[in-house]
Design an enzyme around this catalytic site. Structure first.
Site, PDB file in Angstrom:
ATOM      1  N   LYS A   8       0.850  -1.209   0.000  1.00 22.64           N
ATOM      2  CA  LYS A   8       0.000   0.000   0.000  1.00 22.64           C
ATOM      3  C   LYS A   8       0.872   1.241   0.000  1.00 22.64           C
ATOM      4  CE  LYS A   8       0.627   1.487   4.421  1.00 22.64           C
ATOM      5  NZ  LYS A   8       1.264   2.747   4.782  1.00 22.64           N
ATOM      6  N   ASP A 134      -3.334  -1.189   9.624  1.00 21.20           N
ATOM      7  CA  ASP A 134      -3.376  -1.094   8.164  1.00 21.20           C
ATOM      8  C   ASP A 134      -3.987  -2.333   7.514  1.00 21.20           C
ATOM      9  OD1 ASP A 134      -2.309   1.432   7.993  1.00 21.20           O
ATOM     10  OD2 ASP A 134      -0.248   0.752   7.664  1.00 21.20           O
TER      11      ASP A 134
HETATM   12  O1  C5P Z   1      -1.942  -1.154  14.865  1.00 21.27           O
HETATM   13  P1  C5P Z   1      -0.491  -1.404  14.679  1.00 21.27           P
HETATM   14  O2  C5P Z   1       0.012  -2.542  15.512  1.00 21.27           O
HETATM   15  O3  C5P Z   1      -0.110  -1.555  13.241  1.00 21.27           O
HETATM   16  O4  C5P Z   1       0.260  -0.096  15.181  1.00 21.27           O
HETATM   17  C1  C5P Z   1       1.620  -0.088  15.510  1.00 21.27           C
HETATM   18  C2  C5P Z   1       1.900   1.102  16.418  1.00 21.27           C
HETATM   19  O5  C5P Z   1       1.773   2.312  15.677  1.00 21.27           O
HETATM   20  C3  C5P Z   1       0.959   1.261  17.578  1.00 21.27           C
HETATM   21  O6  C5P Z   1       1.403   0.538  18.692  1.00 21.27           O
HETATM   22  C4  C5P Z   1       0.999   2.765  17.847  1.00 21.27           C
HETATM   23  O7  C5P Z   1       2.161   3.095  18.557  1.00 21.27           O
HETATM   24  C5  C5P Z   1       1.176   3.326  16.452  1.00 21.27           C
HETATM   25  N1  C5P Z   1      -0.107   3.745  15.843  1.00 21.27           N
HETATM   26  C6  C5P Z   1      -0.754   4.892  16.287  1.00 21.27           C
HETATM   27  N2  C5P Z   1      -1.925   5.293  15.696  1.00 21.27           N
HETATM   28  C7  C5P Z   1      -2.439   4.584  14.661  1.00 21.27           C
HETATM   29  C8  C5P Z   1      -1.794   3.422  14.176  1.00 21.27           C
HETATM   30  C9  C5P Z   1      -0.620   3.026  14.791  1.00 21.27           C
HETATM   31  O8  C5P Z   1      -0.285   5.561  17.226  1.00 21.27           O
HETATM   32  N3  C5P Z   1      -3.560   5.015  14.090  1.00 21.27           N
END
Ligand code: C5P
Length: 285
Positions: A8, A134
């Site tokens: 993406k 994502d």
């Molecule tokens: O959801 P995911 O595990 O992919 O996110 C990884 C990290 O990125 C989260 O732990 C957070 O620190 C940050 N994040 C965030 N806000 C989002 C997506 C991710 O702060 N919308």
């Protein structure tokens, strides 16, 4: 069964606010591209086994493909089977291209077909939200506006056909660390998200390209920012209609209307950066 996991790109990335749960509310225009990993799902045997062709990637629970499979079988326990997942990686890792998320999404789509579960895209995307922010977009594909953590999706008119040069400078960036550098009150420049959506509606590739922007670029540590800016400058000089960093980076991409210019830009950048790819916008993902 073979499943493709598309990378993406963020055509825009805006950070609206920090939330009480530690995540951030985002607003992003996202686009799937033809650069992809390939997953082979083979049912049978005992339990869940994940392997990749890169020895430094985890093959345990921290691999998003494994987490996606567990999430799927938790939703439909009666369909659980032994499963082998083999991943051939092409999407660079820790790059802002959603590589791990896309592998997770491919597992959800693949298992839905393999087991005949018959879940809708919306249901699969909802499972994906538990795997990573994502993942829902990667389940959906195409062009979409993502809000909230990234899981609130609105499909958008497709990006007009174009050629994409994708180039990753040789260092990784940690997403949580970069989020930690953002002060939402001090974001000086933001993307014109409404303008990008209007340009998509009008089928205006150049209008999309010149409005693309990613607020993470302004909080990169200085040396990483210089490396990202260098690639952006090279892409624009080579004829890109616009070039920005994708996601939390460090990968930069440029959109081209002329295939010859895109090929030449990819060739030249490829001499300096190993992770350089020429990609297209897939018609249907
Ligand atoms: O959801 P995911 O595990 O992919 O996110 C990884 C990290 O990125 C989260 O732990 C957070 O620190 C940050 N994040 C965030 N806000 C989002 C997506 C991710 O702060 N919308």
């Amino acid at each position: 069964m073979e499943v493709k996991a598309w990378a993406k790109l963020n055509l825009t990335l805006d950070i609206l606010r920090r939330r009480a749960d530690g995540y951030h509310d985002l607003e992003m225009v996202m686009q799937a591209v033809s650069l992809h990993d390939t997953l082979t799902l083979t049912p049978g045997g005992e339990g869940l086994r994940v392997s990749t062709d890169l020895d430094y990637l985890p093959d345990d629970e921290s691999n998003l493909a494994a987490r996606a499979a567990r999430r799927f079988f938790r939703a439909r326990p009666e369909l659980e089977v032994g499963l082998d997942i083999a991943i051939t990686k092409r999407i660079p890792v820790c790059a802002g291209l959603g590589g791990g998320s896309s592998d997770g999404a491919a597992v959800l789509r693949g298992l839905n077909e393999l087991t005949g579960a018959g879940l809708s895209v919306t249901e699969l995307a909802a499972l994906g939200a538990d795997v990573g922010s994502d993942v829902p977009f990667c389940v959906l594909g195409g062009t979409a506006l993502a809000r909230g953590r990234g899981e609130q999706l609105t499909p958008l008119p497709p990006l007009p056909p174009c050629h994409v040069v994708i180039c990753k400078p040789p260092f990784p960036i940690s997403t949580p660390e970069l989020f930690g550098r953002v002060d939402c009150r001090r974001i000086a420049r933001r993307p014109d998200t409404a303008g990008v959506m209007a340009a998509l509606e009008a089928g205006d590739l150049a209008g999309v390209a010149r409005r693309m922007y990613n607020v993470f670029e302004d909080v990169l540590p200085p040396r990483k920012k210089a490396a990202v800016d260098q690639i952006k400058t090279e892409l624009i000089a080579a004829g890109a209609l616009g070039a920005i960093m994708s996601g939390s980076g460090p990968t930069v991409f440029g959109l081209f209307d002329r295939p010859d210019l895109a090929r030449e830009a990819a060739r030249r950048l490829g001499e300096e950066y190993r992770d350089t790819f020429l990609a297209e916008i897939p018609r249907a993902v």
